[in-house]
Motif scaffolding. Sequence first.
Motif, mmCIF file in Angstrom:
data_model
loop_
_atom_site.group_PDB
_atom_site.id
_atom_site.type_symbol
_atom_site.label_atom_id
_atom_site.label_comp_id
_atom_site.label_asym_id
_atom_site.label_seq_id
_atom_site.Cartn_x
_atom_site.Cartn_y
_atom_site.Cartn_z
ATOM 1 N N ALA A 21 -8.459 31.068 -100.787
ATOM 2 C CA ALA A 21 -8.687 32.515 -100.800
ATOM 3 C C ALA A 21 -10.166 32.846 -100.952
ATOM 4 C CB ALA A 21 -7.889 33.156 -101.939
ATOM 5 N N ARG A 22 -10.889 31.990 -101.668
ATOM 6 C CA ARG A 22 -12.325 32.238 -101.875
ATOM 7 C C ARG A 22 -13.104 32.165 -100.573
ATOM 8 N NH1 ARG A 22 -16.466 28.682 -105.678
ATOM 9 N NH2 ARG A 22 -18.252 30.078 -105.451
ATOM 10 N N GLN A 23 -12.634 31.375 -99.622
ATOM 11 C CA GLN A 23 -13.348 31.225 -98.357
ATOM 12 C C GLN A 23 -13.416 32.539 -97.574
ATOM 13 O OE1 GLN A 23 -14.613 28.278 -98.330
ATOM 14 N NE2 GLN A 23 -13.247 27.429 -99.884
ATOM 15 N N TYR A 24 -12.484 33.453 -97.833
ATOM 16 C CA TYR A 24 -12.418 34.704 -97.076
ATOM 17 C C TYR A 24 -13.008 35.888 -97.839
ATOM 18 C CZ TYR A 24 -9.310 32.060 -94.043
ATOM 19 O OH TYR A 24 -8.793 31.118 -93.197
ATOM 20 N N LEU A 25 -13.564 35.636 -99.039
ATOM 21 C CA LEU A 25 -14.260 36.700 -99.747
ATOM 22 C C LEU A 25 -15.667 36.857 -99.182
ATOM 23 C CD1 LEU A 25 -13.269 35.996 -103.458
ATOM 24 C CD2 LEU A 25 -12.588 37.962 -102.073
ATOM 25 N N GLN A 26 -16.276 38.018 -99.402
ATOM 26 C CA GLN A 26 -17.636 38.239 -98.922
ATOM 27 C C GLN A 26 -18.621 37.343 -99.667
ATOM 28 O OE1 GLN A 26 -18.611 42.390 -99.106
ATOM 29 N NE2 GLN A 26 -16.907 43.011 -97.793
ATOM 30 N N ARG A 27 -19.728 37.042 -99.011
ATOM 31 C CA ARG A 27 -20.684 36.103 -99.588
ATOM 32 C C ARG A 27 -21.386 36.675 -100.819
ATOM 33 N NH1 ARG A 27 -21.652 31.925 -95.953
ATOM 34 N NH2 ARG A 27 -23.658 31.408 -96.885
ATOM 35 N N ASN A 28 -21.570 37.984 -100.863
ATOM 36 C CA ASN A 28 -22.199 38.573 -102.041
ATOM 37 C C ASN A 28 -21.235 38.679 -103.222
ATOM 38 O OD1 ASN A 28 -20.554 40.544 -101.031
ATOM 39 N ND2 ASN A 28 -22.109 42.135 -100.955
ATOM 40 N N GLU A 29 -19.985 38.256 -103.037
ATOM 41 C CA GLU A 29 -18.998 38.238 -104.112
ATOM 42 C C GLU A 29 -18.604 36.811 -104.478
ATOM 43 O OE1 GLU A 29 -15.866 40.526 -102.509
ATOM 44 O OE2 GLU A 29 -16.895 42.455 -102.758
ATOM 45 N N GLY A 30 -19.338 35.825 -103.960
ATOM 46 C CA GLY A 30 -19.069 34.436 -104.298
ATOM 47 C C GLY A 30 -18.248 33.676 -103.284
ATOM 48 N N GLY A 31 -17.814 34.335 -102.202
ATOM 49 C CA GLY A 31 -17.025 33.663 -101.172
ATOM 50 C C GLY A 31 -17.890 33.061 -100.083
ATOM 51 N N LYS A 110 -26.610 35.095 -104.859
ATOM 52 C CA LYS A 110 -27.742 35.333 -103.969
ATOM 53 C C LYS A 110 -27.998 34.149 -103.048
ATOM 54 C CE LYS A 110 -32.441 37.207 -104.042
ATOM 55 N NZ LYS A 110 -33.562 37.655 -104.909
ATOM 56 N N TRP A 111 -27.810 32.930 -103.575
ATOM 57 C CA TRP A 111 -28.058 31.747 -102.756
ATOM 58 C C TRP A 111 -27.041 31.634 -101.622
ATOM 59 C CZ3 TRP A 111 -24.447 27.794 -102.303
ATOM 60 C CH2 TRP A 111 -23.388 27.832 -103.219
ATOM 61 N N ILE A 112 -25.815 32.144 -101.845
ATOM 62 C CA ILE A 112 -24.817 32.135 -100.767
ATOM 63 C C ILE A 112 -25.114 33.238 -99.768
ATOM 64 C CG2 ILE A 112 -22.363 32.235 -100.254
ATOM 65 C CD1 ILE A 112 -21.743 31.395 -103.040
ATOM 66 N N LYS A 119 -24.469 24.288 -94.250
ATOM 67 C CA LYS A 119 -23.072 24.585 -94.545
ATOM 68 C C LYS A 119 -22.430 23.453 -95.338
ATOM 69 C CE LYS A 119 -23.546 28.379 -92.361
ATOM 70 N NZ LYS A 119 -23.732 29.620 -93.153
ATOM 71 N N GLU A 120 -22.850 22.218 -95.089
ATOM 72 C CA GLU A 120 -22.315 21.097 -95.857
ATOM 73 C C GLU A 120 -22.706 21.198 -97.326
ATOM 74 O OE1 GLU A 120 -23.068 19.746 -91.621
ATOM 75 O OE2 GLU A 120 -24.076 20.932 -93.147
ATOM 76 N N THR A 121 -23.949 21.636 -97.584
ATOM 77 C CA THR A 121 -24.409 21.794 -98.965
ATOM 78 C C THR A 121 -23.662 22.929 -99.653
ATOM 79 O OG1 THR A 121 -26.592 21.044 -98.255
ATOM 80 C CG2 THR A 121 -26.448 22.067 -100.413
ATOM 81 N N GLU A 122 -23.465 24.024 -98.951
ATOM 82 C CA GLU A 122 -22.694 25.131 -99.505
ATOM 83 C C GLU A 122 -21.284 24.685 -99.871
ATOM 84 O OE1 GLU A 122 -22.488 28.549 -97.073
ATOM 85 O OE2 GLU A 122 -24.613 29.094 -97.290
ATOM 86 N N VAL A 277 -36.342 31.501 -118.084
ATOM 87 C CA VAL A 277 -35.691 31.184 -116.807
ATOM 88 C C VAL A 277 -34.494 30.299 -117.139
ATOM 89 C CG1 VAL A 277 -35.958 30.177 -114.526
ATOM 90 C CG2 VAL A 277 -37.896 31.308 -115.624
ATOM 91 N N ILE A 278 -33.302 30.892 -117.151
ATOM 92 C CA ILE A 278 -32.092 30.179 -117.557
ATOM 93 C C ILE A 278 -31.150 30.137 -116.359
ATOM 94 C CG2 ILE A 278 -30.246 30.044 -119.268
ATOM 95 C CD1 ILE A 278 -31.900 31.959 -120.989
ATOM 96 N N VAL A 279 -31.003 28.963 -115.773
ATOM 97 C CA VAL A 279 -30.198 28.799 -114.560
ATOM 98 C C VAL A 279 -29.193 27.685 -114.782
ATOM 99 C CG1 VAL A 279 -30.225 28.348 -112.098
ATOM 100 C CG2 VAL A 279 -32.144 29.528 -113.151
ATOM 101 N N GLY A 280 -27.932 27.946 -114.482
ATOM 102 C CA GLY A 280 -26.911 26.917 -114.600
ATOM 103 C C GLY A 280 -27.011 25.905 -113.476
ATOM 104 N N ALA A 281 -26.468 24.725 -113.720
ATOM 105 C CA ALA A 281 -26.506 23.663 -112.711
ATOM 106 C C ALA A 281 -25.714 24.029 -111.469
ATOM 107 C CB ALA A 281 -25.977 22.353 -113.305
ATOM 108 N N LEU A 282 -24.754 24.942 -111.612
ATOM 109 C CA LEU A 282 -23.956 25.389 -110.472
ATOM 110 C C LEU A 282 -24.391 26.754 -109.961
ATOM 111 C CD1 LEU A 282 -20.385 24.247 -111.548
ATOM 112 C CD2 LEU A 282 -21.902 23.192 -109.882
ATOM 113 N N GLY A 283 -25.571 27.214 -110.414
ATOM 114 C CA GLY A 283 -26.126 28.446 -109.863
ATOM 115 C C GLY A 283 -25.945 29.680 -110.706
ATOM 116 N N THR A 284 -25.281 29.589 -111.865
ATOM 117 C CA THR A 284 -25.103 30.773 -112.700
ATOM 118 C C THR A 284 -26.430 31.176 -113.329
ATOM 119 O OG1 THR A 284 -24.448 29.311 -114.520
ATOM 120 C CG2 THR A 284 -22.700 30.348 -113.243
ATOM 121 N N VAL A 285 -26.682 32.472 -113.353
ATOM 122 C CA VAL A 285 -27.900 33.030 -113.930
ATOM 123 C C VAL A 285 -27.505 33.898 -115.112
ATOM 124 C CG1 VAL A 285 -29.952 34.432 -113.515
ATOM 125 C CG2 VAL A 285 -29.030 33.008 -111.679
#
Length: 291
Positions: A21-31, A110-112, A119-122, A277-285
Motif C-alpha cells: 500500500a505504501r508504494q501507491y502513496l504520494q512521495r511527499n507522504e512517504g510513499g 524530502k529525499w523521496i 530507484k534501487e537505492t530508494e 543536526v539530528i538525522v536518523g539512519a533511515l532519514g528521520t529528522v
Amino acid sequence: MDRKTHKLMTNRTLHRRANVARQYLQRNEGGRGLQSAEETIRTEEHGLSDYIKNDEKGYNRLLKRLTKTRSKSEYQNRQKETKEKDWKEKALHGQYAKIADKTDIKRNCKWIKNGYMKKETEGLITAAQDQALPTRWRKVKIEKQSGTSLCRVYNERDETTFHILSKCSKIAQTEYKRRHDKLAQLVHWNLCKRCRLQHERNWYDHTAEKGLENENVKIFQPDIIVKDKGNEPYLDNRHSNARGCKNRRKGEEYRKISEHCRDISRLWMTSTNVVAVIVGALGTVVRLEEF
C-alpha cells in the motif's frame, strides 16, 4: 494490471517484502508515488459522475440516477486513508510510520520527493524502513525458519534492522563513525559554500580541513564551530541514530554541548548559538523543539 506492474518492478526498484500500500502513496507522504490502474479508472468514473450531477441540461436527468453517490474528491480521500491505514497499522511495517509521525514528516520525505537517488537505492531504504530486509530475526521470528536470531557480529542481541543500523557495538567505531563523518562532511561543505570558503564542486569530494578563515568567518574542526567575526559564534552538533534520540542520549548530548558552549563563551568572551543536526539512519529528522 497492478499485479503485473508490481511483479515487473520487484526485480529492481521494489522490494518483494515491502509494504504494498505504501508504494501507491504520494512521495511527499512517504510513499513511492506509483499510480494504480484500477484507482485511476475509478477516479475518472467518479469525475464523470460529478460532471453529470452538476449538468443542468435535460438529457442528463436520466443519467443522474446512474451516477456514483460519492464525489471524486471523497473517493480520492477515502483511498488515501485506506492506504495509510494499511501501512501504519501493520505490526512490522508500521513501526517506522509511527516514528515518522512524531518527527518532521515533510523533511523525512524530502529525499523521496526530490528523487535524486537511484530507484534501487530508494527501494533498499524503504525496505529497511519497513523492516523487510532478510535479517536473522525476521527469518526466525517472522518466516519461521530454523537457526538463531542473534546478531552474526555481536552474537548477543537479536539481529533486527534497527540493531544493525545503530545498536551493534562491534561496528560502532567503523560503519557508524563513517556514517557520522559523511554527514559532517556534507554540513562542512555547505558551510564553506555559503561562507565563500575553499570547497570542492561536489560534497563527497570535499575534505574538511581543521581551520578555514576569510575576512568574515572562521570554521574549526572536529566539532564544526563557526565564528562570525561580526556576530556571535555558533556550534554545530551532528547526531545520527535509527529511531531518533532516546531521552538518556539527548540528556548526554545536551550536557556535552552546554559544557562546550560555556568553554567557547569564556574563550572568546561572547555568547554562542547551537545548531543541532539530528538525522536518523533511515532519514528521520527530529524537530528542533524536541531536542
